[in-house]
Structures are given as C-alpha cells and as structure tokens.
Design a protein around this motif. Structure first.
Motif, PDB file in Angstrom:
ATOM      1  N   LEU A 149      37.352  44.062  42.721  1.00  0.00           N
ATOM      2  CA  LEU A 149      37.696  42.518  42.263  1.00  0.00           C
ATOM      3  C   LEU A 149      38.231  41.830  43.456  1.00  0.00           C
ATOM      4  O   LEU A 149      38.902  42.257  44.185  1.00  0.00           O
ATOM      5  CB  LEU A 149      38.945  42.643  41.248  1.00  0.00           C
ATOM      6  CG  LEU A 149      39.789  41.344  40.937  1.00  0.00           C
ATOM      7  CD1 LEU A 149      38.755  40.456  39.846  1.00  0.00           C
ATOM      8  CD2 LEU A 149      41.016  41.686  40.143  1.00  0.00           C
ATOM      9  N   VAL A 195      39.312  44.448  33.717  1.00  0.00           N
ATOM     10  CA  VAL A 195      38.701  44.935  34.913  1.00  0.00           C
ATOM     11  C   VAL A 195      39.820  45.760  35.801  1.00  0.00           C
ATOM     12  O   VAL A 195      39.609  46.744  36.395  1.00  0.00           O
ATOM     13  CB  VAL A 195      38.470  43.577  35.725  1.00  0.00           C
ATOM     14  CG1 VAL A 195      38.284  44.013  37.443  1.00  0.00           C
ATOM     15  CG2 VAL A 195      37.352  42.814  35.487  1.00  0.00           C
ATOM     16  N   LEU A 222      31.202  43.194  31.154  1.00  0.00           N
ATOM     17  CA  LEU A 222      31.523  44.081  32.255  1.00  0.00           C
ATOM     18  C   LEU A 222      30.585  45.303  32.377  1.00  0.00           C
ATOM     19  O   LEU A 222      30.762  45.891  33.440  1.00  0.00           O
ATOM     20  CB  LEU A 222      33.149  44.579  32.159  1.00  0.00           C
ATOM     21  CG  LEU A 222      34.103  43.624  32.189  1.00  0.00           C
ATOM     22  CD1 LEU A 222      35.581  43.986  32.168  1.00  0.00           C
ATOM     23  CD2 LEU A 222      34.051  42.708  33.603  1.00  0.00           C
TER      24      LEU A 222
END
Length: 234
Positions: free
Chosen positions: A100, A93, A48
C-alpha cells in the motif's frame, strides 16, 4: 509479469478523475495502473483479488464523521462516497497485508482507516506557527523540508535524514495508530510520513512524489520503485 496496481480516483459532478502523474509514476516503476471507481463496496474483495497493490491517491477533504468529530468552519469540500469506499478498501488492504502506498489525502485515509484521527484544518486548529503547507507554486517545486526518522524504511529509501518535498494540503494526521509509526515531520511538527515496517509495504506520505518523478527526483523514484517491487513479491 508486471504487477497490477489499483489506484483510487476523485469524484466531481458524476465524473471520475485522476492526475496523469500517478499513472506515469506507476508505469515508470514497472507497474500497470488500473483505476478503481468509487462505490460498490460489496465488490472490494473481488477488486483486491485482481490487483497486486493499492495506491490511495490525493484529493479533497475527509468527512470528520469517520473519526468522530463535527465539521469545523475550515473544513473544505468532501466526497462522502469516496470516503466510504476508500476507508473500507483500506481496511481490507491492511487485513490482507497487501502493498500500500498512500499519498497526501491517501495518508489521511490510511490513518483514519487504521483507527487514528486528523486535523480538519491545521491553520484554525493548531496553535503552533505553521509553514505554508498549500504552496503557491508548481507541483514540481520543492517547498519545505521533512526530517525522516533514523532507521525508518523511508529514510533508507531516501538515503538521508532530510528531504525537500512539495506540499498541497490543509488537513493533517494528528494521531497515528499502532502498528504505524511517524517516520517524517516538517520543521513545524506536522506529520509528513507514516509507515508500518512489519507490513510487506505500507507507507503514507503527505506530499506528492508522483508529481516529482518527471523532475528526476531520486527519493520519489525510490518510493515508487520499492512499492512496485513489493507488489511483485520481492
């Protein structure tokens, strides 16, 4: 600088695969796609840190273990490793508030990761008279309508209350957890879209907009363009 988009993949016989439509749609909108392999959950924080947004792609069924149910006869093929990776990825996330976009199975993963649940098989678990949600037509065919919630981000991107979508699923979201809201339903009541307007960008759709980009579908183009803009930070 173009934003880098991490895209989840399916697994089949020890092979990773992803429909090229996802890659082309991200590139069309100005992003750089990077495929994320299944497994290595301990490396999710590192992954990430290298991307600007996440796209949860479509694919097979989700193991009902993740929402506290036993499997029903209508449950299709599952990919346990993919479920574990994507649900853990999605949870991080959401914590980081990264942009997203969740598509088809991805919307179901998003809902389960956030604490919701789903129908394992709508045709055996729902009493309502249902539409054909697994269309027998090309992926570019617009199969049924979706009513968008007034004032939702998705409605603003579409520029109208009703849109037509393609459809390739037999599982569906049942319970949507806060802070997500239902922002689109089919005429038979099936949840077709969810979003969190308080997030930087967090939208899930049950259809496949990536397959409609090449058909010059304006709503699909607007969804991907808005996603990539959020990944750029504007």
């Amino acid at each position: 600088m173009k934003p880098v988009i991490g895209v989840t993949c399916s697994v089949n016989h020890k092979s990773l695969y992803l429909a090229d439509d996802y890659v082309l749609a991200i590139r069309y909108a100005g992003g750089v796609p990077v495929l994320l392999p299944v497994g290595g959950e301990e490396d999710i924080p590192l992954l990430l840190s290298k991307v600007d947004g996440i796209l949860l792609s479509g694919g097979g069924d989700i193991d009902p273990f993740w929402f506290g149910e036993e499997p029903v006869p209508g449950l299709g093929e599952i990919e346990p490793g993919r479920d574990a990776f994507e649900i853990k990825l999605c949870r991080q996330v959401l914590i980081k508030d990264m942009p997203l976009l969740a598509i088809c199975r991805g919307m179901q993963v998003l809902t389960v990761a956030a604490g919701g649940d789903m129908f394992q098989d709508i045709y055996s678990q729902m009493d309502a008279k249902l539409l054909q949600h697994r269309q027998q037509a090309a992926r570019t065919h617009l199969s049924h309508t979706v009513k968008l919630s007034p004032g939702s981000l998705l409605e603003k991107l579409a520029g109208c209350h009703f849109i037509k979508v393609n459809s390739f699923h037999h599982q569906a979201v049942r319970t949507v957890p806060k802070p997500f809201e239902v922002c689109g339903r089919a005429s038979d009541g099936i949840i077709e879209a969810v979003e969190n307007c308080a997030a930087r960008f967090a939208i899930g759709v049950q259809w496949h907009p990536e397959a409609l980009i090449g058909k010059n579908d304006l709503v699909s183009k607007n969804i991907f363009s808005a996603f990539i803009r959020a990944c750029r930070g504007n």
